[in-house]
Design a protein around this motif. Structure first.
Motif, PDB file in Angstrom:
ATOM      1  N   VAL A   4       0.837  -1.202   0.000  1.00  0.00           N
ATOM      2  CA  VAL A   4       0.000   0.000   0.000  1.00  0.00           C
ATOM      3  C   VAL A   4       0.878   1.261   0.000  1.00  0.00           C
ATOM      4  O   VAL A   4       0.680   2.186  -0.799  1.00  0.00           O
ATOM      5  CB  VAL A   4      -0.953   0.009   1.223  1.00  0.00           C
ATOM      6  CG1 VAL A   4      -1.745   1.314   1.299  1.00  0.00           C
ATOM      7  CG2 VAL A   4      -1.895  -1.192   1.173  1.00  0.00           C
ATOM      8  N   ASP A   5       1.860   1.283   0.896  1.00  0.00           N
ATOM      9  CA  ASP A   5       2.759   2.447   0.993  1.00  0.00           C
ATOM     10  C   ASP A   5       3.485   2.693  -0.326  1.00  0.00           C
ATOM     11  O   ASP A   5       3.604   3.825  -0.789  1.00  0.00           O
ATOM     12  CB  ASP A   5       3.773   2.249   2.125  1.00  0.00           C
ATOM     13  CG  ASP A   5       3.139   2.338   3.509  1.00  0.00           C
ATOM     14  OD1 ASP A   5       2.074   2.984   3.636  1.00  0.00           O
ATOM     15  OD2 ASP A   5       3.690   1.746   4.452  1.00  0.00           O
ATOM     16  N   ALA A   6       3.980   1.598  -0.944  1.00  0.00           N
ATOM     17  CA  ALA A   6       4.722   1.728  -2.212  1.00  0.00           C
ATOM     18  C   ALA A   6       3.798   2.206  -3.332  1.00  0.00           C
ATOM     19  O   ALA A   6       4.174   3.056  -4.145  1.00  0.00           O
ATOM     20  CB  ALA A   6       5.351   0.379  -2.582  1.00  0.00           C
ATOM     21  N   ALA A   7       2.578   1.698  -3.366  1.00  0.00           N
ATOM     22  CA  ALA A   7       1.640   2.045  -4.441  1.00  0.00           C
ATOM     23  C   ALA A   7       1.279   3.525  -4.427  1.00  0.00           C
ATOM     24  O   ALA A   7       1.123   4.147  -5.479  1.00  0.00           O
ATOM     25  CB  ALA A   7       0.372   1.197  -4.321  1.00  0.00           C
ATOM     26  N   PHE A   8       1.153   4.092  -3.222  1.00  0.00           N
ATOM     27  CA  PHE A   8       0.725   5.490  -3.128  1.00  0.00           C
ATOM     28  C   PHE A   8       1.891   6.471  -2.995  1.00  0.00           C
ATOM     29  O   PHE A   8       1.671   7.682  -3.054  1.00  0.00           O
ATOM     30  CB  PHE A   8      -0.263   5.661  -1.977  1.00  0.00           C
ATOM     31  CG  PHE A   8      -1.614   5.068  -2.271  1.00  0.00           C
ATOM     32  CD1 PHE A   8      -2.508   5.723  -3.112  1.00  0.00           C
ATOM     33  CD2 PHE A   8      -1.993   3.848  -1.731  1.00  0.00           C
ATOM     34  CE1 PHE A   8      -3.752   5.181  -3.399  1.00  0.00           C
ATOM     35  CE2 PHE A   8      -3.234   3.292  -2.005  1.00  0.00           C
ATOM     36  CZ  PHE A   8      -4.118   3.961  -2.851  1.00  0.00           C
ATOM     37  N   ALA A   9       3.098   5.964  -2.797  1.00  0.00           N
ATOM     38  CA  ALA A   9       4.258   6.867  -2.710  1.00  0.00           C
ATOM     39  C   ALA A   9       4.455   7.586  -4.045  1.00  0.00           C
ATOM     40  O   ALA A   9       4.943   8.707  -4.097  1.00  0.00           O
ATOM     41  CB  ALA A   9       5.508   6.090  -2.333  1.00  0.00           C
ATOM     42  N   GLN A  10       4.069   6.913  -5.124  1.00  0.00           N
ATOM     43  CA  GLN A  10       4.165   7.507  -6.471  1.00  0.00           C
ATOM     44  C   GLN A  10       2.822   7.252  -7.155  1.00  0.00           C
ATOM     45  O   GLN A  10       2.748   6.484  -8.107  1.00  0.00           O
ATOM     46  CB  GLN A  10       5.300   6.867  -7.259  1.00  0.00           C
ATOM     47  CG  GLN A  10       6.645   6.931  -6.536  1.00  0.00           C
ATOM     48  CD  GLN A  10       7.723   6.133  -7.261  1.00  0.00           C
ATOM     49  OE1 GLN A  10       8.243   6.577  -8.280  1.00  0.00           O
ATOM     50  NE2 GLN A  10       8.030   4.960  -6.753  1.00  0.00           N
ATOM     51  N   ARG A  11       1.793   7.881  -6.656  1.00  0.00           N
ATOM     52  CA  ARG A  11       0.435   7.504  -7.034  1.00  0.00           C
ATOM     53  C   ARG A  11       0.104   7.770  -8.493  1.00  0.00           C
ATOM     54  O   ARG A  11      -0.845   7.203  -9.023  1.00  0.00           O
ATOM     55  CB  ARG A  11      -0.597   8.124  -6.096  1.00  0.00           C
ATOM     56  CG  ARG A  11      -0.711   9.603  -6.075  1.00  0.00           C
ATOM     57  CD  ARG A  11      -1.703  10.052  -4.999  1.00  0.00           C
ATOM     58  NE  ARG A  11      -3.056   9.576  -5.266  1.00  0.00           N
ATOM     59  CZ  ARG A  11      -3.946   9.316  -4.307  1.00  0.00           C
ATOM     60  NH1 ARG A  11      -3.625   9.460  -3.044  1.00  0.00           N
ATOM     61  NH2 ARG A  11      -5.148   8.920  -4.622  1.00  0.00           N
ATOM     62  N   ARG A  12       0.864   8.614  -9.159  1.00  0.00           N
ATOM     63  CA  ARG A  12       0.578   8.887 -10.578  1.00  0.00           C
ATOM     64  C   ARG A  12       1.139   7.797 -11.475  1.00  0.00           C
ATOM     65  O   ARG A  12       0.796   7.709 -12.644  1.00  0.00           O
ATOM     66  CB  ARG A  12       1.165  10.234 -10.988  1.00  0.00           C
ATOM     67  CG  ARG A  12       0.449  11.384 -10.298  1.00  0.00           C
ATOM     68  CD  ARG A  12       0.915  12.720 -10.776  1.00  0.00           C
ATOM     69  NE  ARG A  12       0.189  13.774 -10.076  1.00  0.00           N
ATOM     70  CZ  ARG A  12      -0.007  14.982 -10.569  1.00  0.00           C
ATOM     71  NH1 ARG A  12       0.457  15.292 -11.750  1.00  0.00           N
ATOM     72  NH2 ARG A  12      -0.667  15.880  -9.877  1.00  0.00           N
ATOM     73  N   GLY A  27      -2.808   2.622  -7.780  1.00  0.00           N
ATOM     74  CA  GLY A  27      -3.206   2.252  -6.425  1.00  0.00           C
ATOM     75  C   GLY A  27      -4.597   2.725  -6.041  1.00  0.00           C
ATOM     76  O   GLY A  27      -5.321   2.035  -5.333  1.00  0.00           O
ATOM     77  N   GLU A  28      -4.976   3.908  -6.551  1.00  0.00           N
ATOM     78  CA  GLU A  28      -6.260   4.479  -6.124  1.00  0.00           C
ATOM     79  C   GLU A  28      -7.470   3.677  -6.617  1.00  0.00           C
ATOM     80  O   GLU A  28      -8.596   3.941  -6.202  1.00  0.00           O
ATOM     81  CB  GLU A  28      -6.374   5.936  -6.581  1.00  0.00           C
ATOM     82  CG  GLU A  28      -6.383   6.094  -8.082  1.00  0.00           C
ATOM     83  CD  GLU A  28      -5.856   7.452  -8.538  1.00  0.00           C
ATOM     84  OE1 GLU A  28      -6.470   8.031  -9.443  1.00  0.00           O
ATOM     85  OE2 GLU A  28      -4.850   7.928  -7.978  1.00  0.00           O
ATOM     86  N   GLY A  29      -7.246   2.690  -7.480  1.00  0.00           N
ATOM     87  CA  GLY A  29      -8.359   1.886  -7.978  1.00  0.00           C
ATOM     88  C   GLY A  29      -8.514   0.548  -7.276  1.00  0.00           C
ATOM     89  O   GLY A  29      -9.443  -0.205  -7.569  1.00  0.00           O
ATOM     90  N   LEU A  30      -7.608   0.230  -6.338  1.00  0.00           N
ATOM     91  CA  LEU A  30      -7.576  -1.104  -5.747  1.00  0.00           C
ATOM     92  C   LEU A  30      -8.237  -1.185  -4.372  1.00  0.00           C
ATOM     93  O   LEU A  30      -8.124  -0.266  -3.570  1.00  0.00           O
ATOM     94  CB  LEU A  30      -6.122  -1.589  -5.608  1.00  0.00           C
ATOM     95  CG  LEU A  30      -5.551  -2.385  -6.787  1.00  0.00           C
ATOM     96  CD1 LEU A  30      -5.602  -1.578  -8.076  1.00  0.00           C
ATOM     97  CD2 LEU A  30      -4.122  -2.821  -6.499  1.00  0.00           C
TER      98      LEU A  30
END
Length: 287
Positions: free
Chosen positions: A230-238, A270-273
């Protein structure tokens, strides 16, 4: 509801008087904004559905506005307060205003992030006006540390409330949304205006309800592994998950393999999961 002393709740004048006597000035550093409206604290207790058999833990009780309202409704209240002056004054405020319930109150003078145990029976509910600057880490710590907490109602900055309650696909969906959803079903439970606080904050507040999941997220991965994804997915959310998880997996190709094995498109973000999808990715981390 328990029978209690009439006029036990603090009025705005009571709160200012108490603060003046203690030499307390609310500090921005600790995100302190005291609730000065009795109707608001009763509304919070009502929205939290506090029951006569509940053991409620409250974080950041301040001068005791919400604490007194909780004591009216619950079996026991345990308050966690970091501030030396506020912690020293709270027991005497409870004893003076609600003597018949004083033995149902316990104080833990500590930073909530360091609390590992609480006195008395395990807490069944968490109800708190959380300091804005530490709301999310404190909430997640308490849910993690005390699995007996079934129901939570927290008052936080409106923006934080929106983030916590966001669903996948929402532009404010992020790390707090996913991690809170690991523990509980999360939803917005109302809005609170600025004029019920002293000092009045320059942001609106929101109530968030969290009801502990009856069945945990089904996964063979440990919570720490899921949260790392989760942290990795949103660290670079674009970035796409193939790119965002490349450091976590060891390479973009390894990230793609883990995503495909989990049934998630490497081009997704990430924002879709959902939290379940993050858990599946963690299960498929390359060894």
């Amino acid at each position: 509801m328990s029978t209690t002393e009439p006029d036990a709740l603090l009025t705005p004048a009571d709160i200012r008087e108490l603060a003046a006597a203690l030499g307390v000035r609310p500090t921005k550093q600790r995100g302190q904004n005291f609730v000065i409206d009795a109707n608001t604290v009763r509304r919070i207790v009502r929205t939290a559905e506090v029951r006569p058999d509940d053991v409620v833990v409250e974080v950041g009780p301040g001068l005791g506005s919400l604490t007194l309202a909780l004591l009216e409704a619950a079996d026991r209240v345990v308050a966690v307060e970091i501030d030396d002056v506020l912690a020293s004054a709270l027991p005497s405020t409870i004893a003076a205003r609600m003597p018949s319930r004083a033995d149902r109150f316990a104080l833990v003078h500590s930073d909530a992030m360091l609390v590992k145990d609480l006195p008395g029976p395990p807490p069944t509910a968490l109800v708190a006006n959380l300091p804005y600057n530490v709301a999310v880490p404190v909430l997640l710590h308490m849910l993690d540390r005390f699995p007996s907490i079934e129901r939570t109602l927290v008052m936080v900055q409106a923006e934080v409330a929106d983030r916590l309650a966001a669903k996948p696909g929402n532009k404010v969906y992020g790390v707090p949304s996913v991690k809170a959803n690991w523990y509980a079903e999360v939803k917005r439970a109302g809005s609170i205006g600025r004029n019920v606080f002293w000092p009045a904050p320059n942001v609106d507040s929101g109530l968030v309800s969290l009801v502990r999941r009856t069945s945990p997220v089904e996964t063979t991965a440990a919570k720490a592994e899921v949260f790392a994804v989760v942290d990795a997915a949103f660290a670079q959310r674009r970035k796409t998950l193939r790119a965002a998880l490349s450091g976590w997996a060891g390479s973009p190709a390894a990230a793609e393999a883990a995503l495909v094995a989990a049934g998630v498109s490497p081009q997704a973000r990430g924002e879709g999961l959902t939290v379940e999808e993050f858990a599946r990715i963690a299960e498929n981390r390359p060894s």
